[in-house]
Write a protein that holds these residues in place. Structure first.
Motif, PDB file in Angstrom:
ATOM      1  N   CYS A   1     116.308  34.419 -33.926  1.00  0.00           N
ATOM      2  CA  CYS A   1     115.572  35.560 -33.405  1.00  0.00           C
ATOM      3  C   CYS A   1     114.917  36.260 -34.592  1.00  0.00           C
ATOM      4  CB  CYS A   1     116.498  36.516 -32.645  1.00  0.00           C
ATOM      5  SG  CYS A   1     117.776  37.277 -33.660  1.00  0.00           S
ATOM      6  N   PRO A   2     113.970  37.154 -34.335  1.00  0.00           N
ATOM      7  CA  PRO A   2     113.353  37.886 -35.443  1.00  0.00           C
ATOM      8  C   PRO A   2     114.374  38.747 -36.184  1.00  0.00           C
ATOM      9  CG  PRO A   2     112.076  38.152 -33.426  1.00  0.00           C
ATOM     10  CD  PRO A   2     113.365  37.478 -33.046  1.00  0.00           C
ATOM     11  N   VAL A   3     114.171  38.862 -37.491  1.00  0.00           N
ATOM     12  CA  VAL A   3     115.026  39.682 -38.350  1.00  0.00           C
ATOM     13  C   VAL A   3     114.142  40.642 -39.130  1.00  0.00           C
ATOM     14  CG1 VAL A   3     116.645  39.680 -40.292  1.00  0.00           C
ATOM     15  CG2 VAL A   3     116.718  37.820 -38.607  1.00  0.00           C
ATOM     16  N   ARG A   4     114.555  41.899 -39.185  1.00  0.00           N
ATOM     17  CA  ARG A   4     113.888  42.898 -40.018  1.00  0.00           C
ATOM     18  C   ARG A   4     114.882  43.368 -41.077  1.00  0.00           C
ATOM     19  NH1 ARG A   4     111.773  46.702 -35.203  1.00  0.00           N
ATOM     20  NH2 ARG A   4     110.609  45.103 -34.084  1.00  0.00           N
ATOM     21  N   TYR A   5     114.568  43.096 -42.344  1.00  0.00           N
ATOM     22  CA  TYR A   5     115.377  43.583 -43.453  1.00  0.00           C
ATOM     23  C   TYR A   5     114.806  44.925 -43.887  1.00  0.00           C
ATOM     24  CZ  TYR A   5     117.271  38.874 -43.621  1.00  0.00           C
ATOM     25  OH  TYR A   5     117.889  37.692 -43.303  1.00  0.00           O
ATOM     26  N   LEU A   6     115.631  45.950 -43.825  1.00  0.00           N
ATOM     27  CA  LEU A   6     115.151  47.308 -44.076  1.00  0.00           C
ATOM     28  C   LEU A   6     115.927  47.959 -45.210  1.00  0.00           C
ATOM     29  CD1 LEU A   6     115.010  48.354 -40.316  1.00  0.00           C
ATOM     30  CD2 LEU A   6     113.084  47.637 -41.747  1.00  0.00           C
ATOM     31  N   ASP A   7     115.215  48.356 -46.252  1.00  0.00           N
ATOM     32  CA  ASP A   7     115.858  49.046 -47.373  1.00  0.00           C
ATOM     33  C   ASP A   7     116.562  50.316 -46.912  1.00  0.00           C
ATOM     34  OD1 ASP A   7     114.938  47.141 -49.154  1.00  0.00           O
ATOM     35  OD2 ASP A   7     113.228  48.339 -49.822  1.00  0.00           O
ATOM     36  N   ARG A   8     116.000  50.987 -45.937  1.00  0.00           N
ATOM     37  CA  ARG A   8     116.561  52.275 -45.504  1.00  0.00           C
ATOM     38  C   ARG A   8     117.902  52.134 -44.770  1.00  0.00           C
ATOM     39  NH1 ARG A   8     111.729  51.477 -42.907  1.00  0.00           N
ATOM     40  NH2 ARG A   8     111.853  51.099 -40.678  1.00  0.00           N
ATOM     41  N   LEU A   9     118.316  50.906 -44.453  1.00  0.00           N
ATOM     42  CA  LEU A   9     119.628  50.703 -43.836  1.00  0.00           C
ATOM     43  C   LEU A   9     120.740  50.567 -44.873  1.00  0.00           C
ATOM     44  CD1 LEU A   9     118.909  48.291 -40.856  1.00  0.00           C
ATOM     45  CD2 LEU A   9     119.002  50.787 -40.885  1.00  0.00           C
ATOM     46  N   TYR A  10     120.371  50.448 -46.147  1.00  0.00           N
ATOM     47  CA  TYR A  10     121.377  50.336 -47.201  1.00  0.00           C
ATOM     48  C   TYR A  10     122.165  51.635 -47.275  1.00  0.00           C
ATOM     49  CZ  TYR A  10     123.426  50.192 -51.857  1.00  0.00           C
ATOM     50  OH  TYR A  10     124.309  50.255 -52.911  1.00  0.00           O
ATOM     51  N   ASN A  11     123.444  51.552 -46.980  1.00  0.00           N
ATOM     52  CA  ASN A  11     124.353  52.706 -46.967  1.00  0.00           C
ATOM     53  C   ASN A  11     123.861  53.861 -46.100  1.00  0.00           C
ATOM     54  OD1 ASN A  11     126.365  51.510 -48.409  1.00  0.00           O
ATOM     55  ND2 ASN A  11     125.656  52.282 -50.379  1.00  0.00           N
ATOM     56  N   ALA A  12     123.124  53.545 -45.054  1.00  0.00           N
ATOM     57  CA  ALA A  12     122.634  54.574 -44.136  1.00  0.00           C
ATOM     58  C   ALA A  12     123.788  55.164 -43.342  1.00  0.00           C
ATOM     59  CB  ALA A  12     121.606  53.969 -43.180  1.00  0.00           C
ATOM     60  N   GLY A  13     123.675  56.434 -43.053  1.00  0.00           N
ATOM     61  CA  GLY A  13     124.657  57.104 -42.218  1.00  0.00           C
ATOM     62  C   GLY A  13     124.398  56.847 -40.746  1.00  0.00           C
ATOM     63  N   SER A  14     125.277  57.340 -39.938  1.00  0.00           N
ATOM     64  CA  SER A  14     125.209  57.149 -38.495  1.00  0.00           C
ATOM     65  C   SER A  14     123.884  57.644 -37.916  1.00  0.00           C
ATOM     66  CB  SER A  14     126.384  57.881 -37.839  1.00  0.00           C
ATOM     67  OG  SER A  14     126.319  57.789 -36.455  1.00  0.00           O
ATOM     68  N   ARG A  15     123.423  58.798 -38.354  1.00  0.00           N
ATOM     69  CA  ARG A  15     122.160  59.353 -37.818  1.00  0.00           C
ATOM     70  C   ARG A  15     120.967  58.474 -38.151  1.00  0.00           C
ATOM     71  NH1 ARG A  15     122.328  65.873 -38.662  1.00  0.00           N
ATOM     72  NH2 ARG A  15     123.950  66.252 -37.123  1.00  0.00           N
ATOM     73  N   GLN A  16     120.907  57.966 -39.386  1.00  0.00           N
ATOM     74  CA  GLN A  16     119.802  57.086 -39.774  1.00  0.00           C
ATOM     75  C   GLN A  16     119.834  55.790 -38.979  1.00  0.00           C
ATOM     76  OE1 GLN A  16     117.139  57.555 -41.825  1.00  0.00           O
ATOM     77  NE2 GLN A  16     116.414  55.507 -41.310  1.00  0.00           N
ATOM     78  N   LEU A  17     121.008  55.227 -38.785  1.00  0.00           N
ATOM     79  CA  LEU A  17     121.134  53.999 -37.999  1.00  0.00           C
ATOM     80  C   LEU A  17     120.701  54.222 -36.557  1.00  0.00           C
ATOM     81  CD1 LEU A  17     124.559  52.686 -39.362  1.00  0.00           C
ATOM     82  CD2 LEU A  17     122.254  51.922 -40.012  1.00  0.00           C
ATOM     83  N   LEU A  18     121.132  55.337 -35.982  1.00  0.00           N
ATOM     84  CA  LEU A  18     120.718  55.663 -34.617  1.00  0.00           C
ATOM     85  C   LEU A  18     119.214  55.853 -34.539  1.00  0.00           C
ATOM     86  CD1 LEU A  18     121.471  56.202 -31.692  1.00  0.00           C
ATOM     87  CD2 LEU A  18     121.919  58.586 -32.326  1.00  0.00           C
ATOM     88  N   SER A  19     118.628  56.474 -35.547  1.00  0.00           N
ATOM     89  CA  SER A  19     117.182  56.660 -35.594  1.00  0.00           C
ATOM     90  C   SER A  19     116.459  55.309 -35.596  1.00  0.00           C
ATOM     91  CB  SER A  19     116.803  57.475 -36.830  1.00  0.00           C
ATOM     92  OG  SER A  19     115.406  57.569 -36.946  1.00  0.00           O
ATOM     93  N   GLU A  20     116.962  54.370 -36.370  1.00  0.00           N
ATOM     94  CA  GLU A  20     116.358  53.027 -36.399  1.00  0.00           C
ATOM     95  C   GLU A  20     116.462  52.362 -35.031  1.00  0.00           C
ATOM     96  OE1 GLU A  20     114.512  51.704 -38.737  1.00  0.00           O
ATOM     97  OE2 GLU A  20     114.902  53.364 -40.117  1.00  0.00           O
ATOM     98  N   LEU A  21     117.612  52.438 -34.405  1.00  0.00           N
ATOM     99  CA  LEU A  21     117.783  51.845 -33.077  1.00  0.00           C
ATOM    100  C   LEU A  21     116.900  52.529 -32.046  1.00  0.00           C
ATOM    101  CD1 LEU A  21     121.642  51.291 -33.052  1.00  0.00           C
ATOM    102  CD2 LEU A  21     119.866  49.520 -33.112  1.00  0.00           C
ATOM    103  N   SER A  22     116.743  53.833 -32.167  1.00  0.00           N
ATOM    104  CA  SER A  22     115.918  54.592 -31.218  1.00  0.00           C
ATOM    105  C   SER A  22     114.451  54.186 -31.278  1.00  0.00           C
ATOM    106  CB  SER A  22     116.042  56.089 -31.489  1.00  0.00           C
ATOM    107  OG  SER A  22     117.357  56.519 -31.238  1.00  0.00           O
ATOM    108  N   GLY A  23     114.040  53.582 -32.381  1.00  0.00           N
ATOM    109  CA  GLY A  23     112.658  53.147 -32.531  1.00  0.00           C
ATOM    110  C   GLY A  23     112.388  51.738 -32.048  1.00  0.00           C
ATOM    111  N   VAL A  24     113.408  51.047 -31.568  1.00  0.00           N
ATOM    112  CA  VAL A  24     113.224  49.680 -31.065  1.00  0.00           C
ATOM    113  C   VAL A  24     112.479  49.722 -29.734  1.00  0.00           C
ATOM    114  CG1 VAL A  24     114.455  47.639 -30.182  1.00  0.00           C
ATOM    115  CG2 VAL A  24     115.247  48.778 -32.270  1.00  0.00           C
ATOM    116  N   ASP A  25     111.552  48.807 -29.559  1.00  0.00           N
ATOM    117  CA  ASP A  25     110.786  48.706 -28.320  1.00  0.00           C
ATOM    118  C   ASP A  25     111.732  48.423 -27.157  1.00  0.00           C
ATOM    119  OD1 ASP A  25     109.282  47.259 -26.147  1.00  0.00           O
ATOM    120  OD2 ASP A  25     107.608  47.690 -27.493  1.00  0.00           O
ATOM    121  N   ASP A  26     111.523  49.082 -26.040  1.00  0.00           N
ATOM    122  CA  ASP A  26     112.395  48.919 -24.880  1.00  0.00           C
ATOM    123  C   ASP A  26     112.341  47.515 -24.271  1.00  0.00           C
ATOM    124  OD1 ASP A  26     113.406  51.454 -25.085  1.00  0.00           O
ATOM    125  OD2 ASP A  26     112.020  52.327 -23.627  1.00  0.00           O
ATOM    126  N   GLN A  27     111.352  46.713 -24.633  1.00  0.00           N
ATOM    127  CA  GLN A  27     111.292  45.332 -24.163  1.00  0.00           C
ATOM    128  C   GLN A  27     112.368  44.470 -24.832  1.00  0.00           C
ATOM    129  OE1 GLN A  27     109.258  44.447 -21.630  1.00  0.00           O
ATOM    130  NE2 GLN A  27     108.693  46.607 -21.610  1.00  0.00           N
TER     131      GLN A  27
END
Length: 154
Positions: free
Chosen positions: A62-88
């Motif tokens: 499946c597609p993979v996105r490697y994101l620098d901002r996930l390195y040691n990200a806190g719960s809020r940052q991780l949730l923010s990344e997930l919240s930006g995923v397309d609903d499809q």
């Protein structure tokens, strides 16, 4: 998923380049077998070496996105990344670090409807290569609470 077991030291003083240990490589391959039986539409992974290696060894198609901002990200940052995923996109695997990934799983888990055994597994112990399964019924942008249905320590 928390990345698999890593070496205790690495060449980068910031910890970013630390590689997987031999145990971690086995854990990642084992997790890939487990996750290969599940539907995974997208992987969001920290770009740190140990998370990148974990993701690659999973062998998911499946597609993979490697994101620098996930390195040691806190719960809020991780949730923010997930919240930006397309609903499809129906299923996402997040490969990251502690304490952010354990905090996110704990924060999202609906205490009333989650599997009590899975809740116990993540409450006090979230070692490397822990995979949790959460489900929810609204779009990614509305993600605030989910049912924890599984937690496995590989």
């Amino acid at each position: 998923m928390r990345h698999a077991d890593a070496l205790s030291t690495g060449p980068d003083p910031r910890d970013f380049a630390r590689a997987l240990s031999p145990k971690g490589r086995r854990q990642a391959r084992d997790a890939g077998v487990l996750l290969g039986k599940q539907r995974v539409d997208l992987v969001l992974s920290s770009s740190a070496s140990r998370a990148r290696q974990t993701t690659e060894l999973l062998g998911l198609s499946c597609p993979v996105r490697y994101l620098d901002r996930l390195y040691n990200a806190g719960s809020r940052q991780l949730l923010s990344e997930l919240s930006g995923v397309d609903d499809q996109v129906l299923t996402v695997l997040l490969v990251g670090h502690a304490p952010g990934v354990p905090a996110l799983a704990s924060n999202l888990a609906d205490r009333q409807h989650s599997n009590p055994e899975a809740m116990d597994r993540i409450r006090y112990n979230f070692p490397p290569a822990t995979v949790v399964g959460l489900e929810f019924y609204n779009g990614w942008s509305a993600l605030a609470e989910a049912r924890l249905f599984t937690a496995l320590h590989l």
